[in-house]
Design a protein around this motif. Structure first.
Motif, mmCIF file in Angstrom:
data_model
loop_
_atom_site.group_PDB
_atom_site.id
_atom_site.type_symbol
_atom_site.label_atom_id
_atom_site.label_comp_id
_atom_site.label_asym_id
_atom_site.label_seq_id
_atom_site.Cartn_x
_atom_site.Cartn_y
_atom_site.Cartn_z
ATOM 1 N N VAL A 11 35.187 49.707 42.126
ATOM 2 C CA VAL A 11 36.716 48.776 42.345
ATOM 3 C C VAL A 11 36.966 48.622 40.849
ATOM 4 O O VAL A 11 36.327 48.094 40.277
ATOM 5 C CB VAL A 11 36.437 47.622 43.279
ATOM 6 N N LEU A 38 36.745 43.231 49.641
ATOM 7 C CA LEU A 38 38.047 43.952 49.699
ATOM 8 C C LEU A 38 38.682 43.682 51.019
ATOM 9 O O LEU A 38 38.204 43.344 51.976
ATOM 10 C CB LEU A 38 37.434 45.573 49.881
ATOM 11 N N GLY A 43 41.183 47.926 52.880
ATOM 12 C CA GLY A 43 40.020 48.164 51.837
ATOM 13 C C GLY A 43 40.379 48.602 50.441
ATOM 14 O O GLY A 43 39.393 49.396 49.764
ATOM 15 N N VAL A 46 40.874 44.211 46.277
ATOM 16 C CA VAL A 46 39.729 43.230 45.939
ATOM 17 C C VAL A 46 40.799 41.821 46.153
ATOM 18 O O VAL A 46 41.176 41.229 45.287
ATOM 19 C CB VAL A 46 39.118 43.238 44.908
#
Ligand SMILES: [Zn+2]
Ligand SMILES: [Zn+2]
Length: 70
Positions: A11, A38, A43, A46
């Motif tokens: 991420v 997430l 998804g 963040v």
């Protein structure tokens, strides 16, 4: 549901040292017990929430998909 596989991807977080709480837009100091997760809908984003907003149940909104959640 292939949700679990998404969490294994790396991420990208631009400001990893000073995340911003998505609810109150306050920068979260490293010593604070904030939560990061997430977006449960897409998804792809963040979501950071400071401890205060998490305890207070302040709603958040994902800037990627517009998902709103507690
Ligand atoms: Zn907050
Ligand atoms: Zn989302």
């Amino acid at each position: 549901m292939a949700l679990a596989s998404r969490f294994t991807k790396p991420v990208i977080v631009d400001e990893i040292s000073t995340p911003i709480c998505i609810s109150c837009k306050r920068s979260i100091p490293p010593y604070e017990k904030a939560v990061a997760f997430l977006c449960p809908n897409c998804g792809k984003y963040v979501i950071w929430r400071c401890r205060r907003c998490r305890v207070a149940g302040v709603p958040y909104r994902c800037p990627v998909c517009g998902f709103e959640g507690p």
